[in-house]
Design an enzyme around this catalytic site. Structure first.
Site, PDB file in Angstrom:
ATOM      1  N   TYR A 183      -1.721  -3.252  -6.670  1.00  0.00           N
ATOM      2  CA  TYR A 183      -1.508  -3.954  -5.401  1.00  0.00           C
ATOM      3  C   TYR A 183      -2.787  -4.030  -4.563  1.00  0.00           C
ATOM      4  CZ  TYR A 183      -0.310  -5.150  -0.713  1.00  0.00           C
ATOM      5  OH  TYR A 183      -0.327  -5.750   0.515  1.00  0.00           O
TER       6      TYR A 183
ATOM      7  N   SER B 179       0.305  -4.022  11.745  1.00  0.00           N
ATOM      8  CA  SER B 179       0.879  -5.083  10.913  1.00  0.00           C
ATOM      9  C   SER B 179       2.131  -5.669  11.574  1.00  0.00           C
ATOM     10  CB  SER B 179       1.202  -4.553   9.518  1.00  0.00           C
ATOM     11  OG  SER B 179       2.088  -3.479   9.627  1.00  0.00           O
ATOM     12  N   ALA B 180       2.448  -6.893  11.195  1.00  0.00           N
ATOM     13  CA  ALA B 180       3.619  -7.628  11.704  1.00  0.00           C
ATOM     14  C   ALA B 180       3.504  -8.002  13.172  1.00  0.00           C
ATOM     15  CB  ALA B 180       4.910  -6.851  11.445  1.00  0.00           C
ATOM     16  N   CYS B 181       2.267  -8.168  13.656  1.00  0.00           N
ATOM     17  CA  CYS B 181       2.055  -8.618  15.040  1.00  0.00           C
ATOM     18  C   CYS B 181       1.380  -9.982  15.097  1.00  0.00           C
ATOM     19  CB  CYS B 181       1.211  -7.607  15.808  1.00  0.00           C
ATOM     20  SG  CYS B 181       2.032  -6.040  16.094  1.00  0.00           S
ATOM     21  N   GLY B 182       1.206 -10.627  13.958  1.00  0.00           N
ATOM     22  CA  GLY B 182       0.649 -11.981  13.952  1.00  0.00           C
ATOM     23  C   GLY B 182      -0.861 -12.044  14.042  1.00  0.00           C
ATOM     24  N   LYS B 183      -1.526 -11.118  13.363  1.00  0.00           N
ATOM     25  CA  LYS B 183      -2.988 -11.078  13.415  1.00  0.00           C
ATOM     26  C   LYS B 183      -3.617 -12.330  12.787  1.00  0.00           C
ATOM     27  CE  LYS B 183      -6.125  -7.696  11.700  1.00  0.00           C
ATOM     28  NZ  LYS B 183      -5.977  -6.502  10.876  1.00  0.00           N
ATOM     29  N   THR B 184      -3.134 -12.693  11.593  1.00  0.00           N
ATOM     30  CA  THR B 184      -3.699 -13.869  10.923  1.00  0.00           C
ATOM     31  C   THR B 184      -3.411 -15.130  11.743  1.00  0.00           C
ATOM     32  OG1 THR B 184      -3.444 -12.778   8.788  1.00  0.00           O
ATOM     33  CG2 THR B 184      -3.783 -15.137   8.736  1.00  0.00           C
TER      34      THR B 184
ATOM     35  N   HIS C  57     -10.268  -2.334  11.919  1.00  0.00           N
ATOM     36  CA  HIS C  57      -9.205  -3.160  11.367  1.00  0.00           C
ATOM     37  C   HIS C  57      -8.906  -4.279  12.372  1.00  0.00           C
ATOM     38  CE1 HIS C  57      -4.813  -3.204   9.656  1.00  0.00           C
ATOM     39  NE2 HIS C  57      -5.572  -4.082   9.062  1.00  0.00           N
TER      40      HIS C  57
ATOM     41  N   ASN D 291       6.458  -8.812   1.541  1.00  0.00           N
ATOM     42  CA  ASN D 291       5.017  -8.569   1.565  1.00  0.00           C
ATOM     43  C   ASN D 291       4.295  -9.396   0.489  1.00  0.00           C
ATOM     44  OD1 ASN D 291       2.689  -7.310   2.632  1.00  0.00           O
ATOM     45  ND2 ASN D 291       2.697  -5.796   0.976  1.00  0.00           N
ATOM     46  N   SER D 292       4.901 -10.528   0.099  1.00  0.00           N
ATOM     47  CA  SER D 292       4.202 -11.389  -0.861  1.00  0.00           C
ATOM     48  C   SER D 292       2.950 -11.955  -0.188  1.00  0.00           C
ATOM     49  CB  SER D 292       5.123 -12.512  -1.356  1.00  0.00           C
ATOM     50  OG  SER D 292       5.714 -13.197  -0.276  1.00  0.00           O
ATOM     51  N   ARG D 293       1.953 -12.262  -1.000  1.00  0.00           N
ATOM     52  CA  ARG D 293       0.621 -12.539  -0.445  1.00  0.00           C
ATOM     53  C   ARG D 293      -0.018 -13.785  -1.029  1.00  0.00           C
ATOM     54  NH1 ARG D 293      -1.513  -8.833   3.597  1.00  0.00           N
ATOM     55  NH2 ARG D 293       0.177  -7.336   3.776  1.00  0.00           N
TER      56      ARG D 293
ATOM     57  N   ASP E 289      -9.120  -9.718   9.204  1.00  0.00           N
ATOM     58  CA  ASP E 289      -8.595  -8.373   8.910  1.00  0.00           C
ATOM     59  C   ASP E 289      -9.559  -7.227   9.234  1.00  0.00           C
ATOM     60  OD1 ASP E 289      -6.439  -6.774   7.972  1.00  0.00           O
ATOM     61  OD2 ASP E 289      -7.414  -6.532   6.038  1.00  0.00           O
TER      62      ASP E 289
ATOM     63  N   LYS F 111      -9.508  -2.310   1.912  1.00  0.00           N
ATOM     64  CA  LYS F 111      -9.209  -1.181   2.805  1.00  0.00           C
ATOM     65  C   LYS F 111     -10.005   0.073   2.410  1.00  0.00           C
ATOM     66  CE  LYS F 111      -5.832  -3.500   4.796  1.00  0.00           C
ATOM     67  NZ  LYS F 111      -6.015  -4.251   6.024  1.00  0.00           N
TER      68      LYS F 111
ATOM     69  N   GLY G 227       0.618 -20.817  19.742  1.00  0.00           N
ATOM     70  CA  GLY G 227      -0.508 -21.530  20.340  1.00  0.00           C
ATOM     71  C   GLY G 227      -0.669 -21.241  21.833  1.00  0.00           C
TER      72      GLY G 227
ATOM     73  N   ARG H 199       3.493  -4.917  19.112  1.00  0.00           N
ATOM     74  CA  ARG H 199       4.789  -5.566  19.282  1.00  0.00           C
ATOM     75  C   ARG H 199       5.644  -4.628  20.128  1.00  0.00           C
ATOM     76  NH1 ARG H 199       8.359  -9.022  16.370  1.00  0.00           N
ATOM     77  NH2 ARG H 199       6.622  -9.693  15.067  1.00  0.00           N
TER      78      ARG H 199
ATOM     79  N   ARG I 172       0.846  -1.190   0.000  1.00  0.00           N
ATOM     80  CA  ARG I 172       0.000   0.000   0.000  1.00  0.00           C
ATOM     81  C   ARG I 172       0.880   1.239   0.000  1.00  0.00           C
ATOM     82  NH1 ARG I 172      -1.955   0.511   4.548  1.00  0.00           N
ATOM     83  NH2 ARG I 172      -1.614  -1.574   5.375  1.00  0.00           N
TER      84      ARG I 172
HETATM   85  O1  SAT Z   1      -3.308  -3.367   2.370  1.00  0.00           O
HETATM   86  S1  SAT Z   1      -3.638  -4.766   2.091  1.00  0.00           S
HETATM   87  O2  SAT Z   1      -5.064  -4.923   2.267  1.00  0.00           O
HETATM   88  O3  SAT Z   1      -3.265  -5.096   0.744  1.00  0.00           O
HETATM   89  C1  SAT Z   1      -2.825  -5.765   3.161  1.00  0.00           C
HETATM   90  C2  SAT Z   1      -2.991  -5.372   4.557  1.00  0.00           C
HETATM   91  O4  SAT Z   1      -2.294  -4.448   5.000  1.00  0.00           O
HETATM   92  O5  SAT Z   1      -3.832  -5.966   5.258  1.00  0.00           O
HETATM   93 MN    MN Z   2      -4.848  -5.322   7.364  1.00  0.00          MN
END
Ligand code: SAT
Ligand code: MN
Length: 617
Positions: free
Chosen positions: A226, A277-282, A255, A401-403, A306, A235, A528, A434, A98
């Site tokens: 993207y 981002s980068a905190c392990g949400k998924t 979010h 940031n590959s998806r 998300d 978003k 876990g 984090r 983004r």
């Molecule tokens: O911005 S995206 O929706 O492409 C990815 C994300 O930050 O969740």
């Molecule tokens: Mn997001």
């Protein structure tokens, strides 16, 4: 509890909806809504596409589009034995994330957007982008994508129509939204849909604009293919436009992930959680509890990973939520059988991989997929990659940031209510970041207002995944900083006012899986084992678990949280939970930065919360 489903959605008609290319003369006949037909005609006149292609979201259509995409180079078909139904896409190397600095909220005046958004005067925004769109689809196809965000029939479900010249966007939107006839049926003869116009243009960052016109329910995006810039339901609609609509109409677009925790007695508790981002949400949304928990009967299920839309149910006065999306657009690197086995199952079929590395035999690889890298592959930039080249140049096989884009139906732990128009009741809201220092593993806010303050002060340390200095705390209120479609002052006030319309409000918590000791080691095992914290949270939501009052909020003692089998003595836990006066002072000073940035826009309640914290100290 029953909730009337959206009365605007008549049952499916007998006539199958059209999918495919069609001449412009058939526009009025094929687009059932006159407002949409008129707007599409205007966009056709502006963008001048060679071909029109109406999508209905069917499986057959997706196959046709993949075939087209394989022929024109948009997609590579992966080894169908290893990756059934999966395709590979490589983006332009300047178009991999983004672009917040090129993202605008366009309104008549700047006050509506506040200090945290880029503002463009709306008329100027239209004029500027009209110049770029003029003739931009010559020689291209305009895909017409009618879609619904939210379970069909939900009182919050919203219709959008995206016009795009990107085949990649078209198939991604098929996975991420509910597409086709359902949208036309929900829309009926109304004018109430988000007008989403998108062109990749020439993918030039100098001519890239992601513009939102909240007063017109319109999004114009140009110059990027993207995800967050181009899949306009995500978003742009589901957060920026929706947060604006929610503020006007009394609901919330956040979010957040949304998950269910089923206890051994069968009682299910839903919590929503916001992490930058980068905190392990998924990972958290798909958490696999430790064996002793699953043996005891605990089960975690995912509603969303998300975005949530939440409203107050009139009968019960409680907060309910839906996930407006129908798929996951998740970060790939670091995902493997250990870190997130459920995500691996999600992406195992019918998925799109963007910017990972491609192997000669149609397999794919990314950093963190396996210890042993492939001997050779073509990396996300289309260049030859070997472990040796990586050692010499630092080149990555997959972009950080590959998806993956995967249908949520693939999720082995998809919550049974994920498609329910009535949504799920939200018992708890979790904020987390984090933070290597100063912030304990878990604590509970004293009340809703204090919880809003905790969310507003949310901060997270930068990681190597983003550009810039590593380890710096960035404040990211409610993890919504780049997604609040209006003035952040009004956003905070909206959060506070929601309390008035709820009879019983969710409990609010703060977590931090990332605290480190003086030797730089993580003090909590994470993954876990976060189930132990979640269990305490669930129990607190039902008034069951114990906590003591502290300066920062309600905190569990070692005896209150299940540490059994963790190899963590009570003293180690108390250390993980304790915040010294100096640490707290340093945290309060760190928060000051946000107060200064928002000077003049911070609601007085936030200032009072800060004063209360200082006086408790
Ligand atoms: O911005 S995206 O929706 O492409 C990815 C994300 O930050 O969740
Ligand atoms: Mn997001």
């Amino acid at each position: 509890m029953t909730l009337t489903t959206n009365p605007k959605v008549p049952a499916a008609g007998a006539k199958a909806s059209f999918s495919g290319a069609f001449p412009v003369e058939r526009l009025a006949e094929l687009i059932p809504n006159p407002f949409a037909a008129k707007w599409i005609a205007e966009c056709i006149e502006l963008c001048k596409p060679d071909e029109l292609y109406l999508c209905n979201g069917s499986i057959e259509e997706r196959e046709r589009l993949y075939a087209r995409g394989c022929a024109d180079g948009t997609f590579v078909k992966l080894d169908q034995k290893k990756w059934p139904g999966c395709y590979y896409h490589r983006s332009n190397s300047n178009d991999v994330a983004r672009t917040e600095h090129l993202t605008y909220i366009c309104t008549p005046g700047p006050d509506m957007v506040g200090p945290t958004n880029n503002w463009m005067e709306a008329k100027q925004g239209y004029a500027k982008l009209r110049g770029l769109y003029d003739g931009c689809m010559r020689g291209r196809t305009m895909f017409i994508l009618p879609f619904v965000m939210g379970p069909i029939g939900s009182p919050l479900a919203k219709v959008g129509v995206e016009l795009t010249d990107s085949l990649y966007v078209a198939v991604n939107m098929q996975i991420m939204t509910r597409m086709g006839d359902v949208a036309w049926r929900q829309l009926g003869s109304d004018d109430e849909f988000t007008r989403c116009l998108h062109s990749v243009g020439d993918v030039n960052p100098d001519r890239r604009y992601i513009c939102h016109f909240p007063l017109d329910n319109t999004i114009w995006s140009f110059g990027s293919g993207y995800g967050g810039n181009a899949l306009l339901g995500k978003k742009c609609l589901a957060l920026r436009i929706a947060s604006f609509l929610g503020q006007q109409q009394g609901w919330m677009a956040e979010h957040m992930l949304l998950m269910g925790a089923t206890a051994p007695d069968g009682k299910k508790t839903y919590v929503a959680a916001a992490f930058p981002s980068a905190c392990g949400k998924t990972n958290f949304a798909m958490l696999i509890p430790p064996k002793k928990y699953t043996d005891a009967g605990w089960k975690i299920t995912t509603v969303g990973d998300d975005i949530v839309w939440m409203w107050v149910d009139k009968d019960s006065g409680k907060l309910r939520a839906i996930n407006p999306e129908a798929g996951y657009f998740g970060v790939v690197p670091g995902t493997n059988e250990k870190t997130n086995p459920n995500a691996m199952v999600c992406m195992a079929k019918d998925s799109i991989f963007t910017n990972v590395a491609l192997l000669p035999d149609g397999d794919i690889w990314w950093e963190g997929k396996s210890k042993e890298p492939p001997a050779e592959c073509v990396n996300w930039e289309g260049k030859k990659w070997t472990p040796e080249i990586a050692r010499q140049t630092g080149a990555k096989a997959a972009h950080p940031n590959s998806r993956f884009t995967a249908p949520m139906a693939n999720n082995p732990v998809l919550d049974e209510m994920a498609n329910d128009p009535a949504g799920v009741p939200v018992a708890g809201i979790i904020f987390g970041g984090r933070r290597s220092k100063n912030v304990p593993l878990v604590y509970q806010a004293f009340n809703w207002m204090h919880g809003v303050y905790l969310g507003a002060m949310l901060g997270s340390e930068t990681t190597a995944a983003a550009t810039g200095a590593v380890g710096v705390v960035r404040r990211d209120p409610m993890a919504m900083l780049p997604f609040i479609g209006y003035n952040i002052r009004d956003y905070f006030i909206h959060w506070m006012r929601m309390r008035k319309v709820m009879k019983d409000c969710p409990r609010v918590f703060h977590v931090n899986w990332f605290r480190q000791n003086d030797d730089g080691e993580f003090m909590w095992p994470g993954f876990g084992e976060n189930m132990r914290v979640l269990k305490w949270i669930v129990d607190r939501c039902h008034g069951k678990a114990y906590a003591v009052e502290s300066i920062i909020g309600w905190v569990p003692l070692a005896k209150d949280l299940d540490l059994d089998g963790l190899n963590m003595p009570p003293e180690a836990f108390e250390k993980l939970q304790s915040v010294s006066g100096d640490e707290l002072k340093s945290e309060i000073l760190g928060q000051e930065e946000l107060f200064l940035k928002l000077a003049g826009e911070m609601p007085k309640e936030m200032i009072f919360q800060r004063e209360l914290l200082i006086s408790r100290l």
